[in-house]
Design an enzyme around this catalytic site. Structure first.
Site, PDB file in Angstrom:
ATOM      1  N   GLY A  48      44.465  33.519  34.981  1.00  0.00           N
ATOM      2  CA  GLY A  48      44.337  33.280  36.391  1.00  0.00           C
ATOM      3  C   GLY A  48      44.689  31.761  36.674  1.00  0.00           C
ATOM      4  N   ASP A 107      32.429  30.962  38.817  1.00  0.00           N
ATOM      5  CA  ASP A 107      31.590  31.914  39.727  1.00  0.00           C
ATOM      6  C   ASP A 107      30.300  31.637  38.902  1.00  0.00           C
ATOM      7  OD1 ASP A 107      30.457  34.170  40.755  1.00  0.00           O
ATOM      8  OD2 ASP A 107      31.598  35.556  39.930  1.00  0.00           O
ATOM      9  N   LYS A 135      32.108  28.917  43.591  1.00  0.00           N
ATOM     10  CA  LYS A 135      31.341  29.612  44.236  1.00  0.00           C
ATOM     11  C   LYS A 135      29.952  28.889  44.002  1.00  0.00           C
ATOM     12  CE  LYS A 135      33.715  33.954  43.849  1.00  0.00           C
ATOM     13  NZ  LYS A 135      33.688  35.399  43.543  1.00  0.00           N
ATOM     14  N   PHE A 156      34.277  38.191  46.650  1.00  0.00           N
ATOM     15  CA  PHE A 156      35.493  38.363  45.588  1.00  0.00           C
ATOM     16  C   PHE A 156      36.645  38.168  46.529  1.00  0.00           C
ATOM     17  CE2 PHE A 156      38.441  40.540  42.834  1.00  0.00           C
ATOM     18  CZ  PHE A 156      37.946  40.124  41.494  1.00  0.00           C
ATOM     19  N   VAL A 157      37.615  37.146  45.679  1.00  0.00           N
ATOM     20  CA  VAL A 157      38.687  36.721  46.266  1.00  0.00           C
ATOM     21  C   VAL A 157      39.788  37.069  45.408  1.00  0.00           C
ATOM     22  CG1 VAL A 157      37.581  34.915  47.879  1.00  0.00           C
ATOM     23  CG2 VAL A 157      38.650  34.240  45.455  1.00  0.00           C
ATOM     24  N   ASP A 163      43.060  38.055  40.398  1.00  0.00           N
ATOM     25  CA  ASP A 163      43.340  39.316  40.484  1.00  0.00           C
ATOM     26  C   ASP A 163      42.301  40.330  40.928  1.00  0.00           C
ATOM     27  OD1 ASP A 163      42.032  38.722  37.983  1.00  0.00           O
ATOM     28  OD2 ASP A 163      42.552  40.823  37.735  1.00  0.00           O
TER      29      ASP A 163
HETATM   30  P1  XMP Z   1      32.177  32.810  35.342  1.00  0.00           P
HETATM   31  O1  XMP Z   1      30.924  33.779  35.811  1.00  0.00           O
HETATM   32  O2  XMP Z   1      31.970  32.777  33.930  1.00  0.00           O
HETATM   33  O3  XMP Z   1      33.335  33.603  35.577  1.00  0.00           O
HETATM   34  O4  XMP Z   1      31.913  31.493  35.912  1.00  0.00           O
HETATM   35  C1  XMP Z   1      34.535  33.183  35.799  1.00  0.00           C
HETATM   36  C2  XMP Z   1      35.595  34.217  35.816  1.00  0.00           C
HETATM   37  O5  XMP Z   1      35.294  35.053  36.654  1.00  0.00           O
HETATM   38  C3  XMP Z   1      36.577  35.788  37.123  1.00  0.00           C
HETATM   39  N1  XMP Z   1      36.162  35.626  38.651  1.00  0.00           N
HETATM   40  C4  XMP Z   1      36.995  36.251  39.728  1.00  0.00           C
HETATM   41  N2  XMP Z   1      38.263  36.657  39.807  1.00  0.00           N
HETATM   42  N3  XMP Z   1      38.146  36.895  41.956  1.00  0.00           N
HETATM   43  C5  XMP Z   1      38.657  36.987  40.889  1.00  0.00           C
HETATM   44  O6  XMP Z   1      39.705  37.479  40.825  1.00  0.00           O
HETATM   45  C6  XMP Z   1      36.983  36.217  42.181  1.00  0.00           C
HETATM   46  O7  XMP Z   1      36.470  36.224  43.189  1.00  0.00           O
HETATM   47  C7  XMP Z   1      36.228  35.919  40.812  1.00  0.00           C
HETATM   48  N4  XMP Z   1      35.070  35.291  40.542  1.00  0.00           N
HETATM   49  C8  XMP Z   1      34.941  35.369  39.247  1.00  0.00           C
HETATM   50  C9  XMP Z   1      37.475  34.808  37.001  1.00  0.00           C
HETATM   51  O8  XMP Z   1      38.037  35.628  35.995  1.00  0.00           O
HETATM   52  C10 XMP Z   1      36.772  33.693  36.390  1.00  0.00           C
HETATM   53  O9  XMP Z   1      37.672  33.001  35.380  1.00  0.00           O
HETATM   54 MG    MG Z   2      39.716  33.520  34.741  1.00  0.00          MG
END
Ligand code: XMP
Ligand code: MG
Length: 184
Positions: A48, A107, A135, A156-157, A163
């Site tokens: 990412g 997230d 977020k 979700f973006v 992705d």
């Molecule tokens: P945590 O919850 O551990 O998660 O902070 C981080 C990882 O979750 C994925 N993630 C997303 N990927 N759109 C995405 O494409 C989103 O809105 C999103 N929210 C979380 C991402 O891989 C990130 O590294």
């Molecule tokens: Mg990631």
């Protein structure tokens, strides 16, 4: 690829390519000022953070080197469990180095909490975090994040490296998906 190339796939645009580029330049200058005279080891989290890393590095004037990690969260579903598996480790020794972790999005914060804890045990001089998106409403694991591109709502973006089912990483704007994309 821009949202206007396949408008039917998206619901709404959060940030345009131009807004992202302008914010990247601001964060890059802030990092340059904070690290004046020091050499940074930028650690990108695959996949990412590829776009953020590429643009951020080129907007910076500090001396730096680059390394990459790939991690995956254990457990099914879209929510991370906090138990993280390292799929690809760093190639460099970080003992005594100033580390800047570059991540696409925070997230819950669980993935990065694990990563910071793991890297701390390798005795670097310092560790800071740059996350392109965060977020705030979703964070369950509070983290000290020094650099944030944008705080966004809890939706979700995709785009700019982010992705859905491995697609849309090459979208240069950041947008939410139209419901039919999830349903197909
Ligand atoms: P945590 O919850 O551990 O998660 O902070 C981080 C990882 O979750 C994925 N993630 C997303 N990927 N759109 C995405 O494409 C989103 O809105 C999103 N929210 C979380 C991402 O891989 C990130 O590294
Ligand atoms: Mg990631």
């Amino acid at each position: 690829m821009r949202v206007s190339d396949i408008p039917g796939d998206f619901d709404h645009v959060l940030y345009t390519e131009e807004q992202v580029a302008s914010r990247i330049r601001e964060v890059a200058s802030q990092i340059d000022a904070d690290y004046a005279g020091r050499e940074i080891l930028m650690v990108g989290v695959l996949n990412g953070a590829v776009m953020t890393m590429a643009d951020l590095c080129r907007a910076m004037t500090s001396h730096m080197s680059m390394d990459w990690m790939a991690v995956s969260s254990y457990g099914a579903g879209t929510k991370s469990s906090g138990v993280v598996r390292i799929l690809k480790d760093l190639t460099k020794d970080i003992d005594g180095r100033d580390i800047l972790i570059v991540e696409d999005i925070i997230d819950t914060g669980l993935t990065l909490s694990y990563l910071v804890q793991n890297l701390r045990s390798r005795n670097p001089n310092s560790i800071e975090i740059m996350a392109m998106f965060r977020k705030p409403e979703a964070v369950t694991c509070p983290l000290d994040v020094k650099y944030v591109g944008f705080d966004i709502p809890n939706e979700f973006v995709v785009g700019y490296g982010l992705d859905y089912a491995d697609r849309y990483r090459n979208l240069t704007d950041v947008a939410t998906l139209a419901p039919h994309v999830y349903q197909s």
